[in-house]
Design a protein around this motif. Sequence first.
Motif, PDB file in Angstrom:
ATOM      1  N   ALA A 369       0.845  -1.201   0.000  1.00 29.41           N
ATOM      2  CA  ALA A 369       0.000   0.000   0.000  1.00 29.41           C
ATOM      3  C   ALA A 369       0.878   1.249   0.000  1.00 29.41           C
ATOM      4  O   ALA A 369       0.605   2.225  -0.707  1.00 29.41           O
ATOM      5  N   ILE A 370       1.946   1.187   0.769  1.00 29.87           N
ATOM      6  CA  ILE A 370       2.855   2.340   0.842  1.00 29.87           C
ATOM      7  C   ILE A 370       3.488   2.608  -0.521  1.00 29.87           C
ATOM      8  O   ILE A 370       3.561   3.749  -0.973  1.00 29.87           O
ATOM      9  N   VAL A 371       3.883   1.528  -1.176  1.00 25.28           N
ATOM     10  CA  VAL A 371       4.516   1.710  -2.488  1.00 25.28           C
ATOM     11  C   VAL A 371       3.480   2.198  -3.503  1.00 25.28           C
ATOM     12  O   VAL A 371       3.758   3.084  -4.317  1.00 25.28           O
ATOM     13  N   THR A 475      15.622   3.568   2.553  1.00 23.96           N
ATOM     14  CA  THR A 475      16.722   3.127   1.675  1.00 23.96           C
ATOM     15  C   THR A 475      16.563   1.685   1.208  1.00 23.96           C
ATOM     16  O   THR A 475      17.107   1.305   0.179  1.00 23.96           O
ATOM     17  N   GLU A 476      15.815   0.883   1.958  1.00 21.90           N
ATOM     18  CA  GLU A 476      15.718  -0.530   1.564  1.00 21.90           C
ATOM     19  C   GLU A 476      14.999  -0.728   0.230  1.00 21.90           C
ATOM     20  O   GLU A 476      15.198  -1.726  -0.448  1.00 21.90           O
ATOM     21  N   LEU A 477      14.154   0.246  -0.160  1.00 18.58           N
ATOM     22  CA  LEU A 477      13.410   0.050  -1.409  1.00 18.58           C
ATOM     23  C   LEU A 477      14.366  -0.100  -2.588  1.00 18.58           C
ATOM     24  O   LEU A 477      14.167  -0.945  -3.458  1.00 18.58           O
ATOM     25  N   LEU A 512      18.920   0.620   6.409  1.00 14.19           N
ATOM     26  CA  LEU A 512      18.151  -0.506   5.883  1.00 14.19           C
ATOM     27  C   LEU A 512      17.151  -1.072   6.882  1.00 14.19           C
ATOM     28  O   LEU A 512      17.511  -1.464   7.978  1.00 14.19           O
ATOM     29  N   ASP A 513      15.892  -1.090   6.465  1.00  9.85           N
ATOM     30  CA  ASP A 513      14.852  -1.695   7.293  1.00  9.85           C
ATOM     31  C   ASP A 513      14.389  -2.955   6.581  1.00  9.85           C
ATOM     32  O   ASP A 513      13.299  -3.004   6.019  1.00  9.85           O
ATOM     33  N   ILE A 514      15.242  -3.950   6.557  1.00  6.99           N
ATOM     34  CA  ILE A 514      14.858  -5.207   5.898  1.00  6.99           C
ATOM     35  C   ILE A 514      14.456  -6.223   6.941  1.00  6.99           C
ATOM     36  O   ILE A 514      14.685  -6.044   8.136  1.00  6.99           O
ATOM     37  N   SER A 631       4.615   5.365  12.986  1.00  2.05           N
ATOM     38  CA  SER A 631       3.317   4.995  13.574  1.00  2.05           C
ATOM     39  C   SER A 631       2.771   3.690  13.002  1.00  2.05           C
ATOM     40  O   SER A 631       1.965   3.022  13.640  1.00  2.05           O
ATOM     41  N   ASN A 632       3.211   3.299  11.812  1.00  2.00           N
ATOM     42  CA  ASN A 632       2.707   2.034  11.261  1.00  2.00           C
ATOM     43  C   ASN A 632       3.125   0.882  12.155  1.00  2.00           C
ATOM     44  O   ASN A 632       2.310   0.045  12.544  1.00  2.00           O
ATOM     45  N   ASP A 633       4.401   0.842  12.467  1.00  2.00           N
ATOM     46  CA  ASP A 633       4.869  -0.237  13.336  1.00  2.00           C
ATOM     47  C   ASP A 633       4.460  -0.002  14.781  1.00  2.00           C
ATOM     48  O   ASP A 633       4.117  -0.953  15.493  1.00  2.00           O
TER      49      ASP A 633
HETATM   50  C1  PEP Z   1       6.477   3.054  10.213  1.00  2.00           C
HETATM   51  O1  PEP Z   1       6.636   1.961  10.715  1.00  2.00           O
HETATM   52  O2  PEP Z   1       5.548   3.823  10.533  1.00  2.00           O
HETATM   53  C2  PEP Z   1       7.384   3.534   9.172  1.00  2.00           C
HETATM   54  C3  PEP Z   1       7.352   4.794   8.780  1.00  2.00           C
HETATM   55  O3  PEP Z   1       8.228   2.671   8.593  1.00  2.00           O
HETATM   56  P1  PEP Z   1       7.786   1.488   7.620  1.00  2.00           P
HETATM   57  O4  PEP Z   1       6.368   1.744   7.215  1.00  2.00           O
HETATM   58  O5  PEP Z   1       8.719   1.524   6.473  1.00  2.00           O
HETATM   59  O6  PEP Z   1       7.937   0.289   8.481  1.00  2.00           O
END
Ligand code: PEP
Length: 755
Positions: A369-371, A475-477, A512-514, A631-633
């Motif tokens: 959804a983010i992409v 950056t991970e994208l 990197l958030d992998i 906030s997503n996580d």
């Molecule tokens: C989040 O978690 O709100 C965030 C901005 O990072 P990602 O959506 O990439 O996990």
Amino acid sequence: MRSSLGGPRVLLRRLREVMAEPVSAQARLDKIVTVIAANMVAEVCSFYVMRADNTLELFATEGLKREAVHMTTMKAGEGLVGLIAHQAEPLNVQDAQHHPAFSYRPETGEEIYQSFLGVPVLRSGNTLGVLVVQNRAHRLYTDEEVEALQTTAMVLAEIIAAGELKSLARPGTDIAFTRSLALTGQPLSDGVGLGYAVMHEPRVVISNLIADDTAKEQKRIDEAVADLRASIDQLVDRGDVLHGGEHREVLETYRMFANDPGWTRRLREAVQTGLTAEAAVERVQSDNRARMLRQTDPYLRERLHDLDELANRLLHRLLGRDMIDGRVILPDNAILIARSMGPAALLDYDRSKLRGLVLEEGGPTSHIAIVARALGIPAVGTVENITGLVEAGDAIIVDGGAAQVQVRPQSDIEDAYKEKARLRARRQEQYRSLRDVPSVTKDGVPITLNLNAGLLIDLPHIEDTGAAGIGLFRTELQFMVSTRMPNANEQIAFYRTVLDAAHKKPVTFRTLDIGGDKILPYMRTGEEENPALGWRAIRIGLDRPGLLRAQLRAMLKAAKGHDLRVMFPMVATVDEFDRAKVIVEREINHLERYGHDLPNSIKLGVMVEVPSLLFEIDEISQRADFLSVGSNDLMQFLFAADRENPMMAARFDPLSPACLRALKKIADAGTRAGIPVTLCGELGGRPIEAMTLIGLGYRSLSMSPASIGPVKAMLIELKAAGIADHIDTLLDKSNGAPSLRPHIESFAQAHGIPV
Ligand code: PEP
Ligand code: MG
């Protein structure tokens, strides 16, 4: 009725001849029912087609009164025919008139027939019609006869799907196969897109249904099944995480199904009726689908996907095709339809041709959804069975904001959406006119609006939205869209391009958030039971510092002459941040020692997205140069609700007292420590939530490009002091309310704030 004349294979061969004759659609149907009746030694053979209004209409008959054709109708669920359609299963009765569901139709003259066998005409699990044979004598049809009739029904399904019967429908009615559908899901990405369906993983189209040589087809299916089993065993043994991100558990399920004797028996039986091996797979899978679609248990429904996938693999094997086909060539105006999709897969498509995306899975904070939002593609998720309801090439409208999908829309619906798209474009135009309007509330409080980005295609948005900078650069994208690990020089060049494109506006790179659902195809990380809670983000960075070090060094070099801002994802303890800082310092020392120029300034921040940090928020604030709330996580971990799971998507409201107090705690800690706090999750991009965040003390938000306009339009009408008082009062009096949304909405309405 005794056993059928010549059996199903002769029947199929006759049908093939009828199909090839140059006659009208009605004449062909009339011939088909005659051939079936003769072959099965039945006095009656009737074919009912499902109409768009959920009514079955008699389209052809041998044995019943001819006047009844296109006259006799029944609702799905009504009478024996309706019951078959409703249950999507064969019905075999000796004494039809005493069946509780029997409904008498005088115009057909069917009262003299006792025995009744009816089967659904299925395609992709959807009932398109019902095929019936009847006899005078009391008898139960044999299993072989049931099987033969089902096989025949498949031929009829193809005729319907080919569109041949459209012209036969009574004026003012439509057959179900071509009917318009209005489906609802969950909003993933705003916008209206009109176009034509393209299947992300196209179902194999089978052109040859009827076998020339059954023994040969038997051999083909046996070999393909053996081959499939061997390949799955091999994958399980290798413990591979495949291209498509398949995990061991899924492979084990495939293995179980592939070795299920019931499945292989049914495949063989279908071949015995005279189908080609491919058609047999399709037949068996269509029955499976119909059965599974009626399941309400989500676990069992999920298994349907596994079975579908297995059938698909078998078909690919039979046709000698590789599963990992090259990308589909997109037509202009493509609406992509998929069961589920990873962000990298979406990025593989040509953006300029994509008008929309519809998924069976996928919640609003999922990465796909983010992409989709980053690419500005209207998208709707959690649309049940969309891959079964849509055929490639169907006209589709996606309304991302309203979470609506129109399949094969009528022209008036299409016109309405075209108008909506025009209006939206006009509104976008108005937002664009806000581009240079200062981002300041009505009572003079400046609010920084930043962009979330991650790819080169995002960069022009800095200019066209008038954003203050990039608040989150994922950056991970870039790593995810590469086929191999980007090397040092490639990384430096990439980060420099980003900084140059920002023209001195601040850019915050996230390391990197992998892990979780963000998998690098070329990096093995092993299996995890709970990847979202597993080895990911900074955890990988600290355990394998080589990767993090290389990335930090590239950023430091790229930012020569610029200000460098770096933040770390998924920090759970103060110690993790301390250790990350040590790594940065070591890299700085290294570069200095070798005479490299350093950035003008270096600021190191922490993403606050793991709830444990809330309880060390002052300690972390003293060490960090800035905080950025993910906030997503944070929502996912606060409520223990998987952000990728659509069933959880609407369950917990970010405007709940619990979440708002958590967010306030972070903002307050930043104020105490005198460091900036921003928020870069999806929350900040929605006007009503953004308004609330301003009320909680947030003065900086980072969001997808399309959100900047609506959020700015909101805040220039807002008094920050007013919303702050209101939120304080609401939190004081919340008294167990699950959400404060209604009160916050009333505030916006009362003050004329566009949210
Ligand atoms: C989040 O978690 O709100 C965030 C901005 O990072 P990602 O959506 O990439 O996990
Ligand atoms: Mg996150």
